[in-house]
Design a protein around this motif. Structure first.
Motif, PDB file in Angstrom:
ATOM      1  N   SER A  52      -2.764   4.095  -3.080  1.00  0.00           N
ATOM      2  CA  SER A  52      -2.583   3.025  -4.060  1.00  0.00           C
ATOM      3  C   SER A  52      -2.266   1.694  -3.593  1.00  0.00           C
ATOM      4  N   LEU A  53      -2.435   0.511  -4.274  1.00  0.00           N
ATOM      5  CA  LEU A  53      -2.377  -0.859  -3.892  1.00  0.00           C
ATOM      6  C   LEU A  53      -1.755  -1.655  -5.028  1.00  0.00           C
ATOM      7  N   LEU A  54      -0.397  -1.888  -4.808  1.00  0.00           N
ATOM      8  CA  LEU A  54       0.197  -2.927  -5.569  1.00  0.00           C
ATOM      9  C   LEU A  54       0.003  -4.429  -5.286  1.00  0.00           C
ATOM     10  N   ILE A  55      -0.147  -5.079  -6.232  1.00  0.00           N
ATOM     11  CA  ILE A  55      -0.289  -6.599  -6.050  1.00  0.00           C
ATOM     12  C   ILE A  55       0.755  -7.331  -6.918  1.00  0.00           C
ATOM     13  N   ARG A  56       1.979  -7.850  -6.580  1.00  0.00           N
ATOM     14  CA  ARG A  56       2.880  -8.528  -7.145  1.00  0.00           C
ATOM     15  C   ARG A  56       2.526  -9.820  -7.446  1.00  0.00           C
ATOM     16  N   ASP A  57       3.165 -10.340  -8.725  1.00  0.00           N
ATOM     17  CA  ASP A  57       2.748 -11.697  -8.879  1.00  0.00           C
ATOM     18  C   ASP A  57       1.357 -12.092  -8.942  1.00  0.00           C
ATOM     19  N   SER A  58       0.581 -11.436  -9.721  1.00  0.00           N
ATOM     20  CA  SER A  58      -0.870 -11.575  -9.735  1.00  0.00           C
ATOM     21  C   SER A  58      -1.402 -12.812 -10.198  1.00  0.00           C
ATOM     22  N   GLN A  59      -2.385 -13.372  -9.132  1.00  0.00           N
ATOM     23  CA  GLN A  59      -2.846 -14.628  -9.476  1.00  0.00           C
ATOM     24  C   GLN A  59      -4.152 -14.579  -9.850  1.00  0.00           C
ATOM     25  N   PRO A  60      -4.851 -15.660 -10.521  1.00  0.00           N
ATOM     26  CA  PRO A  60      -6.426 -15.572 -10.909  1.00  0.00           C
ATOM     27  C   PRO A  60      -7.209 -15.464  -9.729  1.00  0.00           C
ATOM     28  N   SER A  61      -6.825 -16.078  -8.668  1.00  0.00           N
ATOM     29  CA  SER A  61      -7.487 -15.881  -7.412  1.00  0.00           C
ATOM     30  C   SER A  61      -7.553 -14.278  -6.772  1.00  0.00           C
ATOM     31  N   ASP A  62      -6.859 -13.521  -7.401  1.00  0.00           N
ATOM     32  CA  ASP A  62      -6.818 -12.246  -7.068  1.00  0.00           C
ATOM     33  C   ASP A  62      -7.994 -11.374  -7.749  1.00  0.00           C
ATOM     34  N   SER A  63      -8.415 -12.051  -8.656  1.00  0.00           N
ATOM     35  CA  SER A  63      -9.619 -11.280  -9.555  1.00  0.00           C
ATOM     36  C   SER A  63     -10.770 -11.060  -8.468  1.00  0.00           C
ATOM     37  N   ALA A  64     -11.180  -9.821  -8.362  1.00  0.00           N
ATOM     38  CA  ALA A  64     -11.984  -9.521  -7.377  1.00  0.00           C
ATOM     39  C   ALA A  64     -12.124  -7.814  -7.455  1.00  0.00           C
ATOM     40  N   ALA A 124       0.824  -1.152   0.068  1.00  0.00           N
ATOM     41  CA  ALA A 124       0.024  -0.137   0.050  1.00  0.00           C
ATOM     42  C   ALA A 124       0.780   1.210   0.117  1.00  0.00           C
ATOM     43  N   GLN A 125       0.430   2.102  -0.845  1.00  0.00           N
ATOM     44  CA  GLN A 125       1.277   3.455  -0.868  1.00  0.00           C
ATOM     45  C   GLN A 125       0.377   4.763  -0.518  1.00  0.00           C
ATOM     46  N   LEU A 126       0.949   5.638   0.337  1.00  0.00           N
ATOM     47  CA  LEU A 126       0.057   6.791   0.743  1.00  0.00           C
ATOM     48  C   LEU A 126       0.702   7.939   0.329  1.00  0.00           C
ATOM     49  N   ASN A 127       0.254   9.018  -0.131  1.00  0.00           N
ATOM     50  CA  ASN A 127       0.770  10.205  -0.339  1.00  0.00           C
ATOM     51  C   ASN A 127      -0.237  11.237  -0.167  1.00  0.00           C
ATOM     52  N   LYS A 128      -0.094  11.726   1.133  1.00  0.00           N
ATOM     53  CA  LYS A 128      -1.049  12.792   1.819  1.00  0.00           C
ATOM     54  C   LYS A 128      -1.138  14.132   1.017  1.00  0.00           C
TER      55      LYS A 128
END
Lengths: 115, 112
Positions: free
Chosen positions: B73-85, B63-67
């Motif tokens: 933002s949210l980064l998901i590395r090595d995305s998997q089909p189970s991350d589909s949502a 997670a990244q925050l820039n006040k």
């Protein structure tokens, strides 16, 4: 039982019926919430209870009536609903009520259909 | 102006790629932000929270925050089909409201 439990999971009711949704949390939290989730829209806050006292009513129509007898139980009483009230109703709880950075923990929701 | 704004998507990425989900918020005084994942027909599930400027990592998630820019933002590395949502961004707005304000969510599709 652990977490936040909602019953029933599904509910179909006519516009003249009266029904109630039930929520119970087993997390030791002191704040409980009702949210409404309609298709293609963000979660809409309905009510907030902190230590069983209502601290927020987000201009919800009176056909929705909440009840919080203690910090672990929350009800939403429904009467003379409209078809546009069909939605997923989500109960949540947190340690503290807003402003203290606590995440919300959600129940599985009640899918309500008003016919 | 919406208090918490997200692109509805769908965001489509191939399996193994990095998925980048973004969120902006209107209230400069907001302090804490949360990312929830919601599978179709299910309730939201907390996956990350962030309170301070910068990055916070947890497994494949960052997670990244820039006040200053009012941006999360949210980064998901090595995305998997189970991350589909659908991924929901939420924050406590500095408006006195005692509950999280949610964005409308970004639908992520990870292609096998």
């Amino acid at each position: 039982e652990t977490g936040v439990t909602q019953t029933p999971r599904h509910l179909v009711m006519g516009m003249t019926n009266k029904k109630s949704l039930k929520c119970e949390q087993h997390l030791g939290h002191n704040a409980m919430y009702w949210y409404k989730q309609s298709a293609k829209k963000p979660l809409e806050l309905m009510f907030v209870y902190n230590f069983k006292e209502q601290t927020e009513n987000n201009s919800v129509p009176s056909r929705f009536s909440p009840e919080c007898p203690n910090s672990s139980h929350l009800f939403l009483h429904l009467h003379t609903l409209q078809p546009e009230d069909s939605a997923l109703y989500l109960c949540a709880s947190s340690q503290g009520s807003g402003g203290n950075n606590s995440p919300l923990h959600f129940g599985n929701g009640t899918r309500l259909t008003v016919t | 102006q919406k208090e918490v704004e997200q692109n509805s998507g769908p965001l489509s990425v191939p399996e193994g790629a990095i998925a980048s989900l973004n969120c902006t918020y209107s209230d400069r005084g907001s302090q804490s932000f949360f990312w929830y994942r919601q599978y179709s027909g299910k309730s939201p599930e907390l996956i990350m929270f962030i309170y301070s400027n910068g990055d916070k990592e947890d497994g494949r998630f960052t997670a990244q925050l820039n006040k200053a820019s009012q941006y999360v933002s949210l980064l998901i590395r090595d995305s998997q089909p189970s991350d589909s949502a659908t991924y929901l961004c939420a924050g406590y707005m500095d408006t006195g409201r005692r509950a999280l304000t949610f964005g409308s969510g970004t639908r992520l599709q990870v292609q096998p």
